[in-house]
Every structure is written in C-alpha cells, then in structure tokens.
Design a protein around this motif. Sequence first.
Motif, PDB file in Angstrom:
ATOM      1  N   GLY A  94      -7.776   7.282   2.507  1.00 14.67           N
ATOM      2  CA  GLY A  94      -6.505   8.123   2.320  1.00 14.67           C
ATOM      3  C   GLY A  94      -6.362   9.765   3.636  1.00 14.67           C
TER       4      GLY A  94
ATOM      5  N   ASN B 219      -4.398   5.900  12.616  1.00 10.64           N
ATOM      6  CA  ASN B 219      -4.879   5.237  11.202  1.00 10.64           C
ATOM      7  C   ASN B 219      -3.887   4.000  10.249  1.00 10.64           C
ATOM      8  OD1 ASN B 219      -7.268   4.575  11.539  1.00 10.64           O
ATOM      9  ND2 ASN B 219      -8.185   6.515  10.339  1.00 10.64           N
TER      10      ASN B 219
ATOM     11  N   TYR C 101     -11.109  -3.929   5.210  1.00  6.48           N
ATOM     12  CA  TYR C 101     -10.830  -4.229   5.768  1.00  6.48           C
ATOM     13  C   TYR C 101     -11.347  -4.965   6.737  1.00  6.48           C
ATOM     14  CZ  TYR C 101      -7.485  -0.176   4.674  1.00  6.48           C
ATOM     15  OH  TYR C 101      -6.397   0.809   4.556  1.00  6.48           O
TER      16      TYR C 101
ATOM     17  N   HIS D 118     -10.468   0.082   0.119  1.00  5.17           N
ATOM     18  CA  HIS D 118      -9.951  -1.056   0.716  1.00  5.17           C
ATOM     19  C   HIS D 118     -11.197  -1.503   1.381  1.00  5.17           C
ATOM     20  CE1 HIS D 118      -6.132   0.404  -0.944  1.00  5.17           C
ATOM     21  NE2 HIS D 118      -6.568   1.626   0.596  1.00  5.17           N
TER      22      HIS D 118
ATOM     23  N   ARG E 159      -3.159   0.563   9.780  1.00  5.94           N
ATOM     24  CA  ARG E 159      -3.205  -0.247   8.134  1.00  5.94           C
ATOM     25  C   ARG E 159      -1.786  -0.655   8.200  1.00  5.94           C
ATOM     26  NH1 ARG E 159      -5.049   5.136   5.470  1.00  5.94           N
ATOM     27  NH2 ARG E 159      -4.732   4.092   3.768  1.00  5.94           N
TER      28      ARG E 159
ATOM     29  N   LEU F 146     -12.234   7.908   9.740  1.00  9.42           N
ATOM     30  CA  LEU F 146     -13.116   6.398   9.029  1.00  9.42           C
ATOM     31  C   LEU F 146     -11.862   6.969   7.140  1.00  9.42           C
ATOM     32  CD1 LEU F 146     -16.399   5.179  10.408  1.00  9.42           C
ATOM     33  CD2 LEU F 146     -14.396   3.964  10.240  1.00  9.42           C
TER      34      LEU F 146
ATOM     35  N   GLY G  95     -10.404   9.191   6.587  1.00  8.49           N
ATOM     36  CA  GLY G  95      -8.938   8.452   6.899  1.00  8.49           C
ATOM     37  C   GLY G  95      -8.769   6.837   6.528  1.00  8.49           C
ATOM     38  N   LEU G  96      -9.156   6.190   6.655  1.00 12.00           N
ATOM     39  CA  LEU G  96      -8.742   4.773   6.768  1.00 12.00           C
ATOM     40  C   LEU G  96      -9.610   4.455   4.960  1.00 12.00           C
ATOM     41  CD1 LEU G  96      -7.960   2.340   8.136  1.00 12.00           C
ATOM     42  CD2 LEU G  96     -10.756   1.568   8.546  1.00 12.00           C
TER      43      LEU G  96
ATOM     44  N   GLU H 286       1.211  -1.677  -0.180  1.00 10.89           N
ATOM     45  CA  GLU H 286       0.425   0.248  -0.279  1.00 10.89           C
ATOM     46  C   GLU H 286       0.871   1.227  -0.057  1.00 10.89           C
ATOM     47  OE1 GLU H 286      -3.157  -0.266   2.445  1.00 10.89           O
ATOM     48  OE2 GLU H 286      -3.683   2.067   2.381  1.00 10.89           O
ATOM     49  N   THR H 287       0.468   2.303  -0.403  1.00  6.92           N
ATOM     50  CA  THR H 287       0.861   3.711  -0.689  1.00  6.92           C
ATOM     51  C   THR H 287      -0.306   4.549   0.023  1.00  6.92           C
ATOM     52  OG1 THR H 287       1.778   3.110  -2.545  1.00  6.92           O
ATOM     53  CG2 THR H 287       2.275   5.149  -1.332  1.00  6.92           C
ATOM     54  N   ILE H 288       0.562   5.079   1.113  1.00  3.55           N
ATOM     55  CA  ILE H 288      -0.540   5.784   1.958  1.00  3.55           C
ATOM     56  C   ILE H 288       0.107   7.297   2.501  1.00  3.55           C
ATOM     57  CG2 ILE H 288      -1.483   5.927   4.623  1.00  3.55           C
ATOM     58  CD1 ILE H 288      -0.107   3.136   5.134  1.00  3.55           C
ATOM     59  N   ALA H 289      -0.374   8.158   1.772  1.00  3.72           N
ATOM     60  CA  ALA H 289      -0.457   9.893   1.962  1.00  3.72           C
ATOM     61  C   ALA H 289      -0.548  10.242   3.137  1.00  3.72           C
ATOM     62  CB  ALA H 289      -0.984  10.354   0.548  1.00  3.72           C
TER      63      ALA H 289
END
Lengths: 412, 293
Positions: B265, A232, B5, B3, A236, B259, B261-262, A219-222
């Motif tokens: 992003g 969060n 989860y 995604h 993840r 949420l 954010g999850l 995953e790439t998280i910004a």
Amino acid sequence: MTSLNGRTASLNGLSRRSLIKTGAAGATLLSAPGLLMAQPAPVKLGILQPVTGNLAQDGEYGRIGAEAAINEVNAAGGIKSLGGAKLEMVFGDARSNPEGGTQEVERMHAEGVAAVVGGFASPICLAASQAASRYDLAYVVDVGVSDAIVSRGLKNTFRFGPGFGTVTKAAIENLVKLNDAAGKPARTVVLVHEDGLFGTGLAKLMNERLSALGFQILETIAHPTPARDMSNVALRIRALNPDLVIPSSYYGEFVLLARTMQQQRIRPKGIYAVLNGAASNFRFVKEFPEAAANVMDCNHWADPRKPKTAELRKQVEATGRFWLYNTPLNYSCVRLVADAIERAASRDRVKIIEAITASTFADHIMPYGPTRFENGQNLGAGPVNTQIQGGDIKVIFPAEFADAKPVYPVTG
Amino acid sequence: MFHSYPPQIVLEAVLNGLLTGSVYALVALGLTLVYGVLHIINFAHGALLTLAMFAVLMVHLGLGLDPYLAIPVLTPLFFGLGYGLQRLVIGPASRNDDGSILLVTLGLSIILENALLAVFRSDTRALTLDYSFQVVDLGFALLSLPRVIGFGVAILVAVVLWAVLSLTDTGKAIRAVAKEKLGAALVGIDVRHIYAVTFGLGTACIAIAACLLMPSFYVNPRVGNAFVLVAFTVVVLGGMGSIPGALIGGLAIGAVESLCGLYLGESLGQIGIFVIFILVLLFRPTGLFGAKA
C-alpha cells in the motif's frame, strides 16, 4: 500670557499651556462615557485556519469566508444587543497540525475571544476544540468531518456541517439511486483514500455499507499526503478494471491521480468522489478540463438557490480567487456565532455556548434548514452531490437543490 | 495486505519507480555535491526546489516558455542564485564552527517558503501542456512521456556533472577542495570561489529537476519538502558526496518505494525507504559508494 522677556508667565501657579492641557484632558474625560456608549468594545472572535503547511489552501479559503461574514455583520451595525459592538477577528494559523491549532486556541483564550470558528482538518478540530473546552470557549467546527469530534460529550463543540457518517450515508444513498436509474451498470468498486483520520474513517464506512448493498469492493488503496506519485495507484486501478472509482483525498493528490488516470487511459463508468478536495474546486475544473469532466463528488457545497451565494461567489471571484466550499461554510459558521452572541446579549462564554446549543439559525448559505444541534452536531446539515459538467460544477442531488441531471454511466 | 500481481504489473511498477527515482537522484545530486565539498547539510534545498518550480510556472505563464526550453534559461539563473547565496549568506555564516550553519539553512528555508506563500498564496497549481498526458507505449507498459524525458535528462545531467568533476580544471579544483581544503588553498585554489561554484552547481541541479517535474507534477509553497526528505535518504544510501551514488541510490529508492507501494500500500510503501535508511546507517554508514566526491 507671554511676558516681555519671552518667558511664559505664571497664573496662580499654572502656565497657559498647562491650563490648556488640563482643560483638554478634562473635556476628554467628560466626553469619554459618551464615546464609550457610542462605540462599545469589540467582540473578539477567534478564526482558526491552517494557512501555512500542507492544508494552507483550504485554510486560506476558509479565512476568506470568515472575513466576509465579519465584515458583513459589522457593516450591518455589529452586535445590536451589545450596543452595536463590532466583531473583531483574532486570527490563528493552525500550521496544518493539531499542535499548532491547540497553541493558537490558548493564545486566543489569553486575548479574550468570545468563541472560536474553524479548524478545517479533523485532527486540528479534535485537538483545538478540546483545548477550547478547558476555558468554556464555544468552538464551531467548519469542516472537520470525523465523527469523533462530536462524540466526546464536549458542551463547547459544535459542528455546523455534516460529519463523514452523514456524508457517507448520503453518498451511498445517492449512488444507489444513480446506479439504479441507469440500469445498475456499476457493481465493482475501488476505494482510494488519504491515510489520515478523515480518509481512513470514511473508507471503513464505505467498505461496510457498499459491501452490504451488493457492491464488490475490489480493493481499498490508502495513500499518504503529500504523495509524490500516483502511478502505482493508477496501475492497480487499471489492473482491477473497476466500474467505479471512489476517491477521498486532498487537492494535490486527487489532481495527480486524475491526471495519471487520464494518461493511463483508465475510464471507469464513473469517478464518484466523496469529500474530495479537488472535485469541487474550480481550479481543478479550469486547469484540467479533460481529467475533471464528469467527475462526481458528494461534498459540502453552497445552496445555489440562495441569492447571497451568488453574491459572495462574485465577491470572492472578483479578488481572483476560486469558489471553494470552505468559503461559504466559514461564512455561515461566523454568521451562526454572531447570531448566537446577538441572542445571548452577552460576552459571557457560557451564555454564548447556551445560545448556540439552542440555535435555530437559518440565515446561512448552505443547503440546510435552520440549525438544530444535538451533542454538538447540526442535525439539519447534509452534503450535496456535484458533477463537473461543461466546465462548471453542477448540483445533481438532492433533487430540490439540483441544477443539472447526472451524466452516468460515463462513456467514451 | 499482500496482493499477487501479474509480472507485467510488477514490471510496470518497477519502471515507474525508476522514472520517479531519476527525479530523486537529480534532487539528491545537488544535496550530495554541497555536502561532499562544503560539508553542509543544506536544509534550504527543498525550498529552493519549490522556488525553481514556481520560476518554471512563471516563465511559462508569463513568457509562454515550455518547461523543457526553460532549462537553458533557469539553470544559469539558479547557478547564479546559488553562487550568490554561498558568497553572501552561507559562506559568512559557516565560519563559526558551532553547527549554526544548519540553523541558517533552516532559517533560509522558512524565509523562502513563507515568501513564496506571501507572493503566490497557498493555491496548488499545475501546468497543462499538450504532451502532459502523452504516454510511451512499450506494448507491455504505458509510461508517462514527461517522466520518460525526465529520466533521460536526469541521467544526462548526472553524467555531465561527473564529467565536469572528473575532466575539467574547475572539477578537479572542486574535488581537491573536497578532499583537502587547506592543501588546495596552498596550491593556489580560491577555496571561497570553489565553494560558491559548488553551491551554484547544486542549485542548478534543482532548477533542472524543477523543469523536469513541472509538466507532470503540481506546485505549492511546500512541495519541495516532499522530494527533499527522500533525497536525504538517497544521499545516505549512495554515499555522502558521491555522484554515481546519488544516481544509483535515487533509482534504487524509486524502485523500492514503488514495489513496497504496490505490495504494502502507498502509505506503508514509504516505510520501505526509511527501513533502507536505517539499515544503511547501521551496516554501511558510508553508503554504497563511500564518501568520495
């Protein structure tokens, strides 16, 4: 000559007081050319840094380096080809945004600076160098890693340090060496990056190249800057359980992430940061020794073999400040510009640009050879890999600069 | 971008969001109280939060005082600071009914921020405490101990503040002034004093928020702004001037942000907050709990 009645007497229409004044003024006039010869007008140098706003910490450390270099050049006799003219800093606060940077360049131009050094963040450097180009004003970027900065064909813009293309290439090459030497323990990766110009561009390159090399990017998280919470992101990472975490963020956000990861008991085989604001920062090492332990970074760093590096570090630490890469980079950039002005033997802006373009300056404290600019990029520039070991920041790659062996994979 | 989860991750994200939201609520409490009574949008709220966070840092580094033990020390100090600011700066400036008070609070914010920059310089600092890295293990989720404590204290402060406003004479006077300033003055309430007490209470809430934040967050001369922008949204969502609104609004915004954010992003996640902000302004401008003080 005072008369008996106490009034100043006239001597051919001139009082004694006015005669003395006239004489003094004449003497001053007569000696003025000599004075001018002894002390030529200073050469003004624009130092642009964000010292207020979100990037103030980086800007402050950049200014420290620039000031140290200016003081050193002046103490050594100034610009000799200009009769020993001293360098005079015209400081501009970019206020952590491109508009602030542009406004300050306009002011510096009005104040007659010979060149501008600094900018720190890519968006500031992009805008400020563009503004400087309108006045044929040489602009030397200290950090600004976005490759867009040196791909616009601007003749006035030079980057002394490496861009993220070079840094990413070196980071990946060194990561592969590191992983291969350890028996390839890492296969899966999570990228974490700040969502600005630098982080986004870097993540894109890392994604493409690491995937091509067989690493699986889970995953790439910004994340934004400033970020209020990294729970969060950590959550993840914990859910994905990658072998490697590759973060590229500014200081506060990486500190928050590293703390949260420690708290959430996330222990990948390696934290391999690229151009990270904290992993090469002694404050992080000192304040969070456990979270910082064994964090690697591919970043700008001063050459530990050069005696001047230790001298400047000692000088900075004596004032209660930490040793960050911004300081040696700005120190070196100012020295580069001073050398160019020396060789140009002129305050003319176009001649200074020509002198930087042809520069082969080697008396800096970065782990580079002599400067060699192509399209404004110093081709001799490159990053090093550091790792936090035993409460210190050690160089682990390239081998010729290394003062420690890598600890990888991290266990326990 | 989207995604899927496992439910456990989603639940943990919601819980984390509620913990963060409790701090938003606490910061918003001060903001909403000042707005509800004085009808002032205090732009210096963020800078005062930063000042309080530096105060926590200083009493810890200088006196060795734990941030939680600093609550009884800094809360009255900041109450006094807020009281004094209202009497000496905000009050006199707000006599002109031309909106210039907004510029005064903005100016105060700039002065405070730059004074902090001059004194503490630009470095980002944080506290390392024994319990900073401890977690509450619920079996299905690991929650940060300092943030769980922060959640509990924030709820407690909201309840105490609500009780003070509902049950005490001063509280009743504050509500009376909020509702009808002239009428309150006619029955003998010292309106200037009540304004200063309200501003003091709002500033005291910030001091408590700072004490709760410091064990798990960092401080630099601009850090307060990161919380105040979202606190404005909380105030709008909960209803300007509403204490329960600030609490529920803060928790809701925290959960939504987490949420979003999850699933979207972290960067896009913050959009969720502003979408709520716009929707509330469009469809329920008085917020969830109206504009009652």
